[in-house]
Write an enzyme that holds these catalytic residues in place. Structure first.
Site, mmCIF file in Angstrom:
data_model
loop_
_atom_site.group_PDB
_atom_site.id
_atom_site.type_symbol
_atom_site.label_atom_id
_atom_site.label_comp_id
_atom_site.label_asym_id
_atom_site.label_seq_id
_atom_site.Cartn_x
_atom_site.Cartn_y
_atom_site.Cartn_z
ATOM 1 N N ARG A 1 -7.553 -0.230 1.266
ATOM 2 C CA ARG A 1 -8.050 -1.524 0.787
ATOM 3 C C ARG A 1 -8.572 -1.432 -0.642
ATOM 4 O O ARG A 1 -8.635 -2.434 -1.349
ATOM 5 C CB ARG A 1 -9.112 -2.060 1.742
ATOM 6 C CG ARG A 1 -10.394 -1.272 1.807
ATOM 7 C CD ARG A 1 -11.194 -1.556 3.056
ATOM 8 N NE ARG A 1 -10.546 -1.011 4.240
ATOM 9 C CZ ARG A 1 -11.027 -1.143 5.476
ATOM 10 N NH1 ARG A 1 -12.158 -1.817 5.677
ATOM 11 N NH2 ARG A 1 -10.393 -0.615 6.503
ATOM 12 N N LYS B 1 0.841 -1.201 0.000
ATOM 13 C CA LYS B 1 0.000 0.000 0.000
ATOM 14 C C LYS B 1 0.873 1.246 0.000
ATOM 15 O O LYS B 1 1.615 1.500 0.942
ATOM 16 C CB LYS B 1 -0.908 0.001 1.237
ATOM 17 C CG LYS B 1 -1.704 1.290 1.433
ATOM 18 C CD LYS B 1 -2.438 1.295 2.773
ATOM 19 C CE LYS B 1 -3.015 2.672 3.082
ATOM 20 N NZ LYS B 1 -3.672 2.715 4.415
ATOM 21 N N ASP C 1 -12.006 7.346 4.106
ATOM 22 C CA ASP C 1 -10.765 7.182 4.863
ATOM 23 C C ASP C 1 -10.329 5.719 4.932
ATOM 24 O O ASP C 1 -9.303 5.422 5.533
ATOM 25 C CB ASP C 1 -10.938 7.750 6.276
ATOM 26 C CG ASP C 1 -9.614 7.952 6.992
ATOM 27 O OD1 ASP C 1 -8.577 8.011 6.302
ATOM 28 O OD2 ASP C 1 -9.614 8.048 8.230
ATOM 29 N N LYS D 1 -9.854 13.387 8.075
ATOM 30 C CA LYS D 1 -9.313 13.069 9.386
ATOM 31 C C LYS D 1 -9.230 14.340 10.238
ATOM 32 O O LYS D 1 -8.999 15.429 9.703
ATOM 33 C CB LYS D 1 -7.892 12.504 9.254
ATOM 34 C CG LYS D 1 -7.775 11.140 8.619
ATOM 35 C CD LYS D 1 -6.312 10.737 8.549
ATOM 36 C CE LYS D 1 -6.106 9.396 7.865
ATOM 37 N NZ LYS D 1 -6.621 8.281 8.670
ATOM 38 N N ASP E 1 -2.366 10.636 3.545
ATOM 39 C CA ASP E 1 -3.783 10.322 3.674
ATOM 40 C C ASP E 1 -4.481 11.400 4.487
ATOM 41 O O ASP E 1 -4.340 11.465 5.699
ATOM 42 C CB ASP E 1 -3.963 8.950 4.339
ATOM 43 C CG ASP E 1 -5.426 8.549 4.452
ATOM 44 O OD1 ASP E 1 -6.266 9.156 3.759
ATOM 45 O OD2 ASP E 1 -5.728 7.626 5.234
ATOM 46 N N ASP F 1 1.788 6.479 5.699
ATOM 47 C CA ASP F 1 0.763 5.583 5.182
ATOM 48 C C ASP F 1 1.243 4.815 3.952
ATOM 49 O O ASP F 1 0.499 4.009 3.396
ATOM 50 C CB ASP F 1 -0.521 6.353 4.873
ATOM 51 C CG ASP F 1 -1.768 5.526 5.111
ATOM 52 O OD1 ASP F 1 -1.675 4.477 5.779
ATOM 53 O OD2 ASP F 1 -2.848 5.915 4.635
#
Length: 292
Positions: A145, A59, A141, A71, A64, A82
């Site tokens: 995935r 990933k 957020d 966030k 992010d 991230d």
């Protein structure tokens, strides 16, 4: 990644920006399209073509914000980390090439920034995926995935002997096990035993968590094949792993690591900052399997 590929004579390619749509990586594109720097898929291949196939997927969310599900400021402070899954898989790929293991190695890194602008993907959107599944967006957020889903579908298309994916995926994993003990998920009991043995041998702690099938129902969607997040606060790391499992069918074995990728407190030889988690154990495992 390109420098590592050149150093070891690996083939290297990048699919960037709107070419991701033309090449059918729609979730990678959707997550990264709002950023000033275009999203991309990095693809590295090395080793003889008829050797056992080992594919790494990392990933690479380079920052992010949370997207439109923004966030809070305090949660953004470490989000430069991230891309920890991408960093760890790239480091593992480099180590495996340096060791000259007799494998057909492939590294896939979906690299994006989850940003905010007028064209950002939205909660409630339904995204197409490379695999053909439609995915309802429950929270922007939970972007990691999504990009992994497209990359895993591509990795799986070659039916490799082993797919390893690594991601700084969920806060739930840290709530369950803390920053120093990453969970891993696999349906292959033999592989899980190998990982546990290598983790102990290398003092690289890892802990197997269950792919608990009844929780699959928590990802149901009324408007798509699947929602990418559950409808409640529980078992966030498990449901994320169950979502990723949908994109792997042909590989002989698949293991997912939900790492923290960061050392929050200084220890001897390990300062505060980015932390390689799991790759010492995996290097040990792969050397035992494929080393001379």
């Amino acid at each position: 990644a390109e420098e590592v590929a050149k150093a070891h004579g690996a083939s290297f390619s990048v699919i960037e920006g709107d070419d991701l749509l033309a090449e059918n990586y729609p979730m990678v594109h959707a997550v990264g399209r709002a950023a000033a720097i275009a999203p991309r898929l990095i693809d590295m291949r090395w080793g003889r073509e008829d050797a056992p196939k080992v594919t790494l997927v990392g990933k690479g969310v380079c920052f992010d914000t949370g997207g439109l599900d923004l966030k809070p400021a305090s949660a953004m402070l470490l989000m430069k980390k991230d891309m920890g899954g991408a960093a760890c898989t790239l480091a593992l790929a480099q180590a495996l090439m340096e060791a000259k293991l007799d494998i057909r190695l492939r590294l896939l890194i979906p690299a994006v920034e989850n940003s905010v602008s007028g064209n950002a993907f939205r909660p409630g959107d339904v995204l197409q995926s490379r695999k053909g599944l439609t995915v309802e967006i429950g929270n922007t957020d939970a972007e990691g995935r999504l990009v992994l889903g497209d990359a895993l579908a591509e990795a799986d298309s070659e039916a490799p002997d082993l797919i390893i994916d690594m991601a700084t995926l969920t806060g739930a994993a840290r709530t369950a096990l803390g920053p120093d003990l990453p969970p891993f998920y696999t349906d292959d009991d033999g592989l899980a035993e190998e990982i546990a043995t290598s983790a102990e041998a290398m003092s690289d702690p890892l802990w197997r968590m269950p792919l608990w099938k009844p929780y699959d129902a928590w990802l149901e969607s009324k408007i798509a094949d699947v929602n990418h997040v559950s409808d409640g606060p529980f078992a966030g790391s498990i449901t994320a792993a169950l979502f990723l499992r949908r994109f792997v069918e042909k590989a002989k074995a698949h293991v997912h690591f939900d790492i923290y990728g960061w050392a929050p407190k200084a220890k001897p030889g390990r300062p505060v900052g980015g932390e390689a988690q799991g790759i010492r154990a995996l290097y040990h495992l792969l050397q035992r399997r494929y080393g001379a």
